[in-house]
Scaffold this motif. Structure first.
Motif, PDB file in Angstrom:
ATOM      1  N   ARG A   1      56.283  41.424  84.112  1.00 32.66           N
ATOM      2  CA  ARG A   1      57.710  41.515  84.803  1.00 32.66           C
ATOM      3  C   ARG A   1      58.737  41.447  83.932  1.00 32.66           C
ATOM      4  O   ARG A   1      58.734  40.454  82.813  1.00 32.66           O
ATOM      5  CB  ARG A   1      57.796  40.467  85.983  1.00 32.66           C
ATOM      6  N   VAL A   2      59.571  42.365  83.521  1.00 28.92           N
ATOM      7  CA  VAL A   2      60.835  42.491  82.925  1.00 28.92           C
ATOM      8  C   VAL A   2      62.045  42.774  83.601  1.00 28.92           C
ATOM      9  O   VAL A   2      62.053  43.511  84.339  1.00 28.92           O
ATOM     10  CB  VAL A   2      60.682  43.695  81.920  1.00 28.92           C
ATOM     11  N   SER A   3      62.906  41.573  83.616  1.00 37.12           N
ATOM     12  CA  SER A   3      64.006  41.661  84.527  1.00 37.12           C
ATOM     13  C   SER A   3      65.344  41.112  83.849  1.00 37.12           C
ATOM     14  O   SER A   3      65.253  40.515  83.059  1.00 37.12           O
ATOM     15  CB  SER A   3      63.740  40.600  85.689  1.00 37.12           C
ATOM     16  N   VAL A   4      66.223  41.638  84.136  1.00 39.52           N
ATOM     17  CA  VAL A   4      67.627  41.504  83.776  1.00 39.52           C
ATOM     18  C   VAL A   4      68.617  40.961  84.809  1.00 39.52           C
ATOM     19  O   VAL A   4      68.549  41.437  85.724  1.00 39.52           O
ATOM     20  CB  VAL A   4      68.403  42.547  82.982  1.00 39.52           C
ATOM     21  N   ALA A   5      69.339  39.907  84.620  1.00 43.27           N
ATOM     22  CA  ALA A   5      70.136  39.258  85.543  1.00 43.27           C
ATOM     23  C   ALA A   5      71.369  38.514  84.938  1.00 43.27           C
ATOM     24  O   ALA A   5      71.298  38.115  83.628  1.00 43.27           O
ATOM     25  CB  ALA A   5      69.420  38.052  86.356  1.00 43.27           C
ATOM     26  N   GLN A   6      72.424  38.919  85.364  1.00 44.24           N
ATOM     27  CA  GLN A   6      73.917  38.276  84.859  1.00 44.24           C
ATOM     28  C   GLN A   6      74.032  36.864  85.364  1.00 44.24           C
ATOM     29  O   GLN A   6      73.837  36.439  86.335  1.00 44.24           O
ATOM     30  CB  GLN A   6      75.059  39.060  85.368  1.00 44.24           C
ATOM     31  N   VAL A   7      74.187  36.253  84.122  1.00 50.82           N
ATOM     32  CA  VAL A   7      74.577  34.566  84.469  1.00 50.82           C
ATOM     33  C   VAL A   7      75.997  34.413  84.045  1.00 50.82           C
ATOM     34  O   VAL A   7      76.406  34.511  83.243  1.00 50.82           O
ATOM     35  CB  VAL A   7      73.486  33.749  83.572  1.00 50.82           C
ATOM     36  N   GLY A   8      76.680  34.054  85.307  1.00 48.41           N
ATOM     37  CA  GLY A   8      78.195  33.819  85.139  1.00 48.41           C
ATOM     38  C   GLY A   8      78.927  35.080  84.584  1.00 48.41           C
ATOM     39  O   GLY A   8      78.320  36.141  84.999  1.00 48.41           O
ATOM     40  N   SER A   9      80.061  34.912  84.077  1.00 49.51           N
ATOM     41  CA  SER A   9      80.811  36.284  83.952  1.00 49.51           C
ATOM     42  C   SER A   9      80.587  36.629  82.402  1.00 49.51           C
ATOM     43  O   SER A   9      80.969  37.613  82.054  1.00 49.51           O
ATOM     44  CB  SER A   9      82.189  35.822  83.967  1.00 49.51           C
TER      45      SER A   9
END
Length: 830
Positions: free
Chosen positions: A447-455
């Motif tokens: 699994r390769v995932s990208v998520a935004q953390v804060g702004s």
């Protein structure tokens, strides 16, 4: 676009005609020799062709990526409509690339695409078995097409002919064995479309571009003369969109200029704060003026009595004084009004400018932002090829491809991501039989995932469900390689052992392959991630799998930073590396060997003094508490003792130049709104320096740092500057830390922002006198027990009694003032 000669009735596709010699592309003219064409017309067509080739290349790259994706999905698809639809998609994309190549006279691309399309047609007609060997051959052909697109004038004739022969054999129904190769992607061109960024460069160690040493002959007869009208009609759709092509260097320069506006925004904010300070000063002036106004009325009454006695010289002087005071009062009101109006206007301008700068920065940042899709799209092919090489079954689950990030970070992240994925397939996921014996599905999941953390941050996660990291094996290899001693290894926890994988030269692979085994990869991964301003964390559980988490800023040029002070200087620590700030009691610090630790949550964390690490003058200790910044980098966490945390803000990162590029502990610098230049600290260097410093000092030095006697803090409230400075000098000479206040209200305000051990106050002061200040202190929930000494000229008994009623700890009359008496009283109360 189609050609009547491309197919025969019944769907049969003819074999490409033998290649005829042709001149290099640069020496040919579109439609040369046609009627009505002169030299000028040929030159114009050549210019048009040169403009069309980059446009075709950009479209062909996108279509080639679509072919790769369709082949990957087709290999997993079950028989049915989905499979037919994918084959049709491959045919359409190959046909489009062929048509575009014919338009710009890239006949070698045209010829190989024609055969590729024919093979796809055979697949559609169920005349070819969809085997792994067939897909190996098709993926290899896609690599060849990509290389031909990148080097149209310098192509390897042998490799091209071999690929064409392989495709023709497949057309005849002959199964051709093809060696699986690692996926490759074309390098980014010099210019990028604003709305369609170019793919990233291929990683080292992957398939090298094909280089042909002589021009190729056309696979089909030369097309009819290409008029500008025909070329416009056949132009790829991307070329007719409302876009322009801009060199990325120009966009980088534009972005840097836009980021310089951040300094203007910060400066404007500082100027507004200066004007607000001026209004506060005017408020204090008005309060003082009210006292003068009362005295002026008395003077005016006295003047009238003088005038009645005809005392002319005195009356004239008093009259001139009153006239001046009246003039000053009128003009003060005018100045006060203008300053307040200026303050309101400046605040409006600050808000407007701040909004414009923020919008400008956001818009220019978006121009240079690229979606993670351009990085994640290379993984399916790579995972497939690696799985084939390693004889494993691995399913890739990629998410978050639409999240955008600075293209410079994305380009720098490519090699670390590729290495992590290779490690997961090679080291992490087990062979199918081994997984089955362990009660797992035969196929592993990556699994390769990208998520935004804060702004302002993103988190990239790479996780596998494999065997996990064997910490015992890691420790064994570390001891064998001399990375750690056997004694240190025996004391290591599992979490500490996992961090050893980032040490250069350590590998648990028994053999060296082209994928892994040299023990350099993970150390390079961490180094590159931290160079991008990111942080890498690894988690692993035996038999469950391993997870790598990379936290990165959205952009390189600006960053969020925590502004701290230590040793009398200010510094910025990147927010991404500051887990938290806290205050701890000195008595809670524990000493073990040559290190001091403090409990943060439920975990002991090494403690270091920031001014000591940076070789700055030692800050004077105050109070029973330490202010800490918990910094995480290089897999370590260290709590740095600092003087104070000033604020957190966005800052513009400026490099130090080539001469100071390797300055220890300093990554760069920024300019605050006040114009002050502040260093930006390098968290990795700081953590390493703190660990090395702890190993070099003796236990006695640690105990001195922790347990030496702390100087007491005293607040002096006195409206007379002479008396205030005298008290300050006496107390500082006695070894106390002294803070001064101009009156009782100022003293109360300073008590809100600091912790003091004792207050020395005058009684007669404006705004808030000494009695009222003492009463306020006694009713304060935090400072209610702070001793208060009143030093005053009021000698009457009722004044002494009022001081006692207010809660004063001691009452010293100025007429009998003696500094030894004051110091003895302070010593007794403290």
């Amino acid at each position: 676009m189609g050609n009547p000669e491309d197919t025969k009735p019944g769907g049969q596709t003819p074999r490409p005609r033998p290649l005829a010699p042709k001149r290099p592309l640069a020496g040919r003219k579109i439609g040369a020799g046609s009627a009505g064409r002169g030299a000028a017309g040929g030159k114009s067509q050549d210019d048009l062709l040169q403009r069309l080739i980059p446009i075709f290349r950009a479209e062909a790259d996108e279509r080639l990526q679509a072919v790769e994706q369709s082949l990957l999905e087709l290999e997993k698809a079950a028989p049915g409509e989905a499979r037919e639809r994918l084959i049709e998609s491959v045919m359409r994309d190959a046909h489009s690339i062929k048509g575009g190549a014919r338009t710009v006279n890239l006949t070698h691309v045209e010829g190989i695409c024609q055969s590729f399309e024919s093979v796809a047609h055979k697949m559609k007609q169920h005349e070819l078995e969809l085997s792994p060997e067939l897909f190996d051959a098709l993926h290899g052909t896609a690599d060849v097409i990509g290389a031909l697109l990148r080097t149209p004038d310098n192509v390897d004739q042998g490799r091209y002919a071999a690929t064409l022969a392989m495709l023709q054999a497949l057309e005849r129904g002959e199964l051709v064995a093809a060696t699986p190769t690692l996926a490759t992607t074309p390098p980014a061109p010099a210019a990028a479309e604003i709305d369609a960024p170019a793919p990233l460069a291929a990683a080292p160690g992957e398939v090298t571009p094909i280089i042909l040493d002589r021009p190729l002959a056309p696979a089909t007869p030369p097309p009819a003369a290409a008029t500008p009208e025909r070329i416009a009609a056949e132009m790829p759709a991307a070329a007719r969109q409302d876009t322009i092509r801009v060199a990325t260097e120009k966009l980088d320069g534009l972005f840097r200029q836009a980021q310089e506006m951040l300094a203007v925004k910060l400066t404007t904010t500082q100027r507004c704060a200066d004007i607000r300070d001026l209004t506060v000063f005017l408020d204090q002036w008005r309060q003082q003026w009210s006292r003068v106004d009362t005295e002026m009325h008395r003077l005016q009454a006295w003047l009238e009595s003088v005038e009645s006695r005809q005392d002319t010289p005195m009356a004239a002087s008093a009259g001139r004084l009153i006239e001046f005071l009246d003039w000053a009062a009128v003009h003060f009101k005018g100045v006060d009004g203008r300053v307040r109006a200026l303050s309101r206007a400046a605040e409006q301008d600050r808000q407007s400018l701040g909004l414009m700068v923020d919008n400008l920065l956001e818009d220019t940042r978006k121009v240079l932002m690229m979606p993670f899709a351009s990085l994640l799209d290379i993984l399916p092919r790579m995972v497939r090829d690696l799985s084939r090489i390693e004889l494993k079954q691995v399913e890739l689950d990629a998410q978050g491809s639409d999240i955008e990030i600075d293209k410079r970070i994305l380009e720098g992240l490519r090699d670390p991501l590729v290495h992590l994925v290779r490690n997961c397939v090679d080291h992490g996921i087990e062979l199918p039989d081994h997984r089955e014996r362990a009660g797992k599905p035969r196929g592993g999941v990556l699994r390769v995932s990208v998520a935004q953390v804060g702004s302002d941050k993103v988190e990239l996660t790479v996780a596998d469900d494999g065997r996990g990291i064997d910490t015992n094996r890691v420790i064994e290899e570390a001891v064998k390689g001399g990375i750690v001693t056997a004694e240190d290894a025996a004391r290591m926890t599992a979490a500490e052992a996992i961090q050893l994988i980032f040490r250069s030269g350590l590998s648990t692979s028994r053999t060296v392959t082209r994928i892994s085994g040299r023990g350099l990869g993970m150390s390079i991964v961490r180094e590159k991630v931290e160079k991008l301003g990111g942080r890498l964390v690894v988690e692993s559980a035996p038999g469950v799998g391993t997870t790598f988490r990379i936290v990165l800023p959205l952009t390189l040029a600006t960053l969020r930073g925590v502004l701290v002070s230590s040793g009398g200087q200010s510094f910025v620590i990147p927010t991404v590396n500051v887990e938290r700030v806290a205050r701890v009691r000195r008595r809670d610090i524990q000493i073990g060997g040559s290190t001091a630790t403090v409990m943060i949550g439920e975990e002991p964390v090494p403690l270091a003094q920031l001014d000591q690490i940076l070789s700055l003058p030692r800050s004077p200790e105050s109070g029973d508490y330490l202010t800490l910044a918990l910094v995480a980098a290089a897999g370590e966490r260290v709590a740095f003792a600092i003087d104070e945390v000033e604020n957190e803000q966005e800052v513009l990162f400026r490099g130090l130049g080539e001469y100071l590029a390797h300055l220890p502990n300093i990554a760069g610098a920024t300019m605050l709104g006040s114009g002050k230049v502040v260093p930006i600290l390098n968290p990795t260097d700081l953590v390493h320096a703190a660990v090395g410093f702890a190993a070099a000092i003796e236990r006695g030095e640690v105990e001195t740092f922790i347990s030496h006697e702390v100087a007491k803090s005293i607040l002096v409230a006195e409206d007379s500057i002479t008396s205030r400075m005298l008290l300050k000098e006496i107390l500082e000479a006695a070894g106390y830390l002294v803070t001064t206040a101009v009156d009782g209200a100022d003293a109360l305000s300073r008590l809100e922002d600091a912790t003091v051990d004792l207050v020395v106050s005058d009684v007669e002061m404006p705004r808030l006198n000494g009695f009222e200040l003492t009463e306020r202190i006694r009713s304060h929930p935090r400072h209610g027990l702070v001793p208060v000494i009143l030093v005053t000229g009021l000698e009457r008994q009722r004044d002494r009694e009022r001081g006692a009623d207010a809660g004063a700890s001691a009452y010293i009359v100025k007429s009998s003032f003696d500094q030894s008496n004051l110091l003895e009283t302070i010593q007794r109360l403290l």
